[in-house]
Write a protein that holds these residues in place. Structure first.
Motif, PDB file in Angstrom:
ATOM      1  N   LEU A 112       0.831  -1.198   0.000  1.00 24.69           N
ATOM      2  CA  LEU A 112       0.000   0.000   0.000  1.00 24.69           C
ATOM      3  C   LEU A 112       0.869   1.253   0.000  1.00 24.69           C
ATOM      4  N   PHE A 113       1.905   1.275   0.822  1.00 19.72           N
ATOM      5  CA  PHE A 113       2.791   2.441   0.876  1.00 19.72           C
ATOM      6  C   PHE A 113       3.482   2.657  -0.467  1.00 19.72           C
ATOM      7  N   ARG A 114       3.920   1.571  -1.111  1.00 22.49           N
ATOM      8  CA  ARG A 114       4.574   1.702  -2.424  1.00 22.49           C
ATOM      9  C   ARG A 114       3.583   2.257  -3.450  1.00 22.49           C
ATOM     10  N   TYR A 115       2.335   1.799  -3.376  1.00 20.87           N
ATOM     11  CA  TYR A 115       1.338   2.304  -4.317  1.00 20.87           C
ATOM     12  C   TYR A 115       1.058   3.786  -4.053  1.00 20.87           C
ATOM     13  N   ALA A 116       1.000   4.196  -2.785  1.00 23.01           N
ATOM     14  CA  ALA A 116       0.776   5.603  -2.470  1.00 23.01           C
ATOM     15  C   ALA A 116       1.877   6.474  -3.056  1.00 23.01           C
ATOM     16  N   LEU A 117       3.113   5.990  -2.991  1.00 25.45           N
ATOM     17  CA  LEU A 117       4.235   6.737  -3.562  1.00 25.45           C
ATOM     18  C   LEU A 117       4.132   6.794  -5.084  1.00 25.45           C
ATOM     19  N   ASP A 118       3.813   5.660  -5.698  1.00 26.05           N
ATOM     20  CA  ASP A 118       3.696   5.599  -7.158  1.00 26.05           C
ATOM     21  C   ASP A 118       2.528   6.451  -7.635  1.00 26.05           C
ATOM     22  N   ARG A 119       1.438   6.403  -6.906  1.00 25.76           N
ATOM     23  CA  ARG A 119       0.241   7.174  -7.251  1.00 25.76           C
ATOM     24  C   ARG A 119       0.519   8.675  -7.211  1.00 25.76           C
ATOM     25  N   ARG A 120       1.388   9.073  -6.305  1.00 27.46           N
ATOM     26  CA  ARG A 120       1.733  10.494  -6.173  1.00 27.46           C
ATOM     27  C   ARG A 120       2.622  10.966  -7.316  1.00 27.46           C
ATOM     28  N   HIS A 121       3.583  10.134  -7.695  1.00 32.53           N
ATOM     29  CA  HIS A 121       4.590  10.580  -8.656  1.00 32.53           C
ATOM     30  C   HIS A 121       4.336  10.095 -10.078  1.00 32.53           C
ATOM     31  N   ASN A 122       3.558   9.008 -10.222  1.00 31.71           N
ATOM     32  CA  ASN A 122       3.243   8.483 -11.560  1.00 31.71           C
ATOM     33  C   ASN A 122       1.762   8.106 -11.625  1.00 31.71           C
ATOM     34  N   PRO A 123       0.879   9.069 -11.487  1.00 30.80           N
ATOM     35  CA  PRO A 123      -0.550   8.747 -11.365  1.00 30.80           C
ATOM     36  C   PRO A 123      -1.143   8.043 -12.575  1.00 30.80           C
ATOM     37  N   ASP A 124      -0.606   8.285 -13.750  1.00 30.03           N
ATOM     38  CA  ASP A 124      -1.190   7.681 -14.961  1.00 30.03           C
ATOM     39  C   ASP A 124      -0.870   6.198 -15.095  1.00 30.03           C
ATOM     40  N   THR A 125       0.225   5.751 -14.492  1.00 27.16           N
ATOM     41  CA  THR A 125       0.644   4.360 -14.663  1.00 27.16           C
ATOM     42  C   THR A 125       0.585   3.545 -13.369  1.00 27.16           C
ATOM     43  N   ALA A 126       0.281   4.187 -12.267  1.00 24.71           N
ATOM     44  CA  ALA A 126       0.266   3.475 -10.982  1.00 24.71           C
ATOM     45  C   ALA A 126      -0.842   2.423 -10.971  1.00 24.71           C
ATOM     46  N   VAL A 127      -0.493   1.209 -10.562  1.00 29.65           N
ATOM     47  CA  VAL A 127      -1.445   0.103 -10.506  1.00 29.65           C
ATOM     48  C   VAL A 127      -1.540  -0.386  -9.066  1.00 29.65           C
ATOM     49  N   PRO A 128      -2.747  -0.435  -8.499  1.00 32.24           N
ATOM     50  CA  PRO A 128      -2.875  -0.874  -7.098  1.00 32.24           C
ATOM     51  C   PRO A 128      -2.505  -2.336  -6.946  1.00 32.24           C
ATOM     52  N   PRO A 129      -2.024  -2.721  -5.773  1.00 32.39           N
ATOM     53  CA  PRO A 129      -1.684  -4.134  -5.548  1.00 32.39           C
ATOM     54  C   PRO A 129      -2.933  -5.000  -5.561  1.00 32.39           C
ATOM     55  N   PRO A 130      -2.812  -6.256  -6.026  1.00 29.81           N
ATOM     56  CA  PRO A 130      -3.983  -7.157  -6.102  1.00 29.81           C
ATOM     57  C   PRO A 130      -4.676  -7.354  -4.765  1.00 29.81           C
ATOM     58  N   SER A 131      -3.938  -7.220  -3.660  1.00 37.17           N
ATOM     59  CA  SER A 131      -4.525  -7.430  -2.339  1.00 37.17           C
ATOM     60  C   SER A 131      -5.519  -6.333  -1.968  1.00 37.17           C
ATOM     61  N   GLU A 132      -5.439  -5.189  -2.641  1.00 34.99           N
ATOM     62  CA  GLU A 132      -6.326  -4.063  -2.330  1.00 34.99           C
ATOM     63  C   GLU A 132      -7.515  -4.073  -3.292  1.00 34.99           C
ATOM     64  N   ARG A 133      -8.538  -4.852  -2.936  1.00 32.61           N
ATOM     65  CA  ARG A 133      -9.678  -5.020  -3.841  1.00 32.61           C
ATOM     66  C   ARG A 133     -10.440  -3.722  -4.064  1.00 32.61           C
ATOM     67  N   MET A 134     -10.566  -2.902  -3.029  1.00 31.51           N
ATOM     68  CA  MET A 134     -11.291  -1.646  -3.190  1.00 31.51           C
ATOM     69  C   MET A 134     -10.565  -0.721  -4.157  1.00 31.51           C
ATOM     70  N   LEU A 135      -9.239  -0.665  -4.050  1.00 32.78           N
ATOM     71  CA  LEU A 135      -8.461   0.175  -4.966  1.00 32.78           C
ATOM     72  C   LEU A 135      -8.561  -0.339  -6.397  1.00 32.78           C
ATOM     73  N   THR A 136      -8.557  -1.649  -6.557  1.00 38.99           N
ATOM     74  CA  THR A 136      -8.686  -2.245  -7.897  1.00 38.99           C
ATOM     75  C   THR A 136     -10.059  -1.940  -8.491  1.00 38.99           C
ATOM     76  N   ALA A 137     -11.115  -2.080  -7.672  1.00 33.79           N
ATOM     77  CA  ALA A 137     -12.465  -1.778  -8.141  1.00 33.79           C
ATOM     78  C   ALA A 137     -12.599  -0.304  -8.480  1.00 33.79           C
ATOM     79  N   HIS A 138     -11.958   0.528  -7.720  1.00 38.72           N
ATOM     80  CA  HIS A 138     -12.016   1.975  -7.972  1.00 38.72           C
ATOM     81  C   HIS A 138     -11.338   2.311  -9.300  1.00 38.72           C
ATOM     82  N   ARG A 139     -10.193   1.710  -9.554  1.00 39.67           N
ATOM     83  CA  ARG A 139      -9.475   1.964 -10.809  1.00 39.67           C
ATOM     84  C   ARG A 139     -10.315   1.517 -11.998  1.00 39.67           C
ATOM     85  N   SER A 140     -10.984   0.388 -11.854  1.00 41.21           N
ATOM     86  CA  SER A 140     -11.840  -0.109 -12.931  1.00 41.21           C
ATOM     87  C   SER A 140     -13.005   0.839 -13.184  1.00 41.21           C
ATOM     88  N   LEU A 141     -13.596   1.352 -12.119  1.00 44.69           N
ATOM     89  CA  LEU A 141     -14.733   2.261 -12.263  1.00 44.69           C
ATOM     90  C   LEU A 141     -14.300   3.578 -12.903  1.00 44.69           C
TER      91      LEU A 141
END
Length: 515
Positions: A189-218
């Motif tokens: 989660l921390f790695r994704y937060a860092l990636d999301r901040r600096h590379n928002p267009d390519t950041a992919v949430p970890p598979p363990s975070e189902r809510m984040l994955t569903a949000h990205r799909s929506l």
């Protein structure tokens, strides 16, 4: 809380020129902490002056009595539910201790006041604006402790927004928080937060975070198909699964929040969000069936208790909701929020200050003023008491009729704006052998030939003052001899009356909890 002015009272004057009494440092800080909205101008005192007085008192007591001050700050953010004062206080506590060469306690105090996922960033923003970008280790470690406790995928969606000066990634970079030992998933989660901040267009949430994955799909659904998603049979479930808040939904739709949009997101909205959006529900035309579901949640006593909303929030919602379909639910919610107001025995005189200065708002964000807050608590006490006389006062004074079992909201309609603050005259006119007197006020009374307001009551009769503004000078002595001053807008404070009258030690609130 009853320890105010325990030393010999020092004479002073109220802002209106009445003979007043200075408080002890602890008493002054407590009243200011529970009444002060940081940066808020008040009728008699600028926001800057109040903030300076607050920070100076915190820093003084952080060194001279750190245990007491730490207890106050933890209680403010917890049971007191006062966020900004607690965060500012914790930062100043740490600064004072470090300047005095006292390193202990700062880490624990900082961690104790951070209770919401956006607050680590809020505290860092305050610290760097006030004290510079060099953040000392105890402050960093306290923030890191809170990060381990607060950062989740759901929190990331709700609070890690571009509007924040310090995003989750910025906090992580600055305090170097490691995943909690019992939360190995935080590493991803921390790695994704860092990636999301600096590379928002390519950041992919970890598979363990189902809510984040569903949000990205929506978020990937084309704009022209999004309303169809909302109105589909599983629309509400998809929004909840993706952690979409009502604020985010409005932006995602790129259009107005109509009835269908509100009805899809209402099931996943929190209690406070429902309370604040009643007008929007009515204006959008939300159906009566959905409104009934909202009303049932608002009136549920367990949800009221968990929401920790101040009673005046329900009055504000009642005043600003266009339709009457919320009235009964809000009346019930208000009654539940006042559940701890005691049923006082004997005869009680309740005095509610309705002078001009009381019509100051508690904060710029609130539409409600101190006069209405005072009226809520005064009315609640009068309705619960065995026998009570409810009086409103200002330049003049008059009784407010109250019938047993009557609606609090109905009684509030009988209060007015009464101008000046002739407290002593009002107490003298209405005291008739009562067993106790309660005065809800800002204490800034005008000069009187009669002396201070509490002197109008025989010395053997208790006088309890609730100060709603936190000004430095009070209208009478306090802390002993049947004269006591309290502060704040929570019904929990009224328990002090029963404790004092039963002979119990009325300690500070956090000391009671530990006893």
């Amino acid at each position: 809380m009853s320890r105010f002015n325990i030393r010999t009272a020092r004479r002073a004057a109220t802002f209106e020129g009445g003979a007043g009494f200075l408080r002890t440092e602890k008493s002054e800080l407590f009243l200011l902490a529970v009444a002060n909205m940081v940066g808020q101008q008040t009728f008699y005192e600028s926001g800057g002056d109040r903030d300076d007085r607050y920070t100076q008192l915190v820093r003084q007591l952080a060194v001279s009595d750190p245990d007491w001050t730490a207890g106050l700050l933890g209680w403010l953010r917890g049971e007191g539910n006062l966020r900004t004062a607690a965060l500012v206080g914790a930062a100043e506590f740490a600064k004072a201790r470090l300047q005095a060469g006292l390193d202990g306690r700062s880490r624990q105090v900082v961690a104790s006041v951070l209770q919401r996922p956006d607050e680590p960033g809020e505290l860092l923003a305050y610290w760097t604006a006030r004290h510079g970008r060099n953040v000392p280790k105890p402050v960093k470690r306290g923030i890191a402790d809170a990060v381990q406790r607060l950062y989740t995928g759901k929190a990331l969606l709700k609070y890690d927004t571009a509007s924040k000066g310090y995003r989750f990634a910025d906090v992580l970079n600055l305090v170097h928080a490691a995943p909690a030992a019992d939360k190995p998933w935080q590493g991803e989660l921390f790695r994704y937060a860092l990636d999301r901040r600096h590379n928002p267009d390519t950041a992919v949430p970890p598979p363990s975070e189902r809510m984040l994955t569903a949000h990205r799909s929506l978020m990937a659904v084309p704009v022209d198909r999004r309303r169809a998603v909302v109105t589909a049979p599983d629309g509400a479930a998809r929004l909840a699964e993706a952690g979409v808040s009502w604020e985010a939904l409005a932006g995602w739709l790129q259009g107005p929040m109509d009835a269908a949009a509100w009805e899809a997101v209402i099931p996943s909205m929190g209690y406070m969000a429902l309370l604040r959006n009643l007008r929007n529900f009515d204006e959008a035309g939300v159906s009566d069936a959905v409104a009934e579901q909202v009303a049932a949640r608002l009136a549920d006593p367990e949800q009221v208790a968990r929401s920790r909303q101040f009673p005046f929030r329900f009055l504000a919602a009642y005043q600003h909701a266009p339709s009457l379909r919320w009235a009964w639910a809000l009346e019930q919610a208000l009654a539940h929020s006042l559940a701890h107001v005691p049923a006082l025995p004997g005869r009680t005189l309740v005095m509610v200050d309705r002078s001009g200065s009381m019509f100051d708002r508690a904060s710029e964000q609130s539409k409600l003023n101190r006069a209405d807050s005072a009226a809520i608590f005064g009315t609640a006490v009068a309705l619960r008491a065995a026998r009570a006389d409810l009086v409103q006062f200002g330049t003049n004074h008059r009784r407010v009729p109250v019938a047993p079992g009557e609606s609090v909201l109905r009684v509030l309609e009988r209060f007015g704006n009464l101008g000046g603050t002739n407290t002593a005259e009002a107490v003298r006119a209405h005291y008739r052998g009562h067993d106790r007197v309660l005065i809800v006020t800002d204490e800034q009374y005008a000069p009187s030939r009669l002396g201070d307001p509490t002197a109008q009551v025989p010395a053997h009769v208790p006088v309890y003052t609730w100060n709603l503004a936190g000004y430095r000078v009070g209208h009478g002595p306090s802390g002993a001899a049947n004269r006591h001053t309290f502060g704040g807008l929570t019904d929990q404070a009224f328990r002090m009356v029963q404790l004092l009258e039963s002979g119990a030690q009325a300690a500070w609130p956090w000391e009671q909890a530990a006893a």
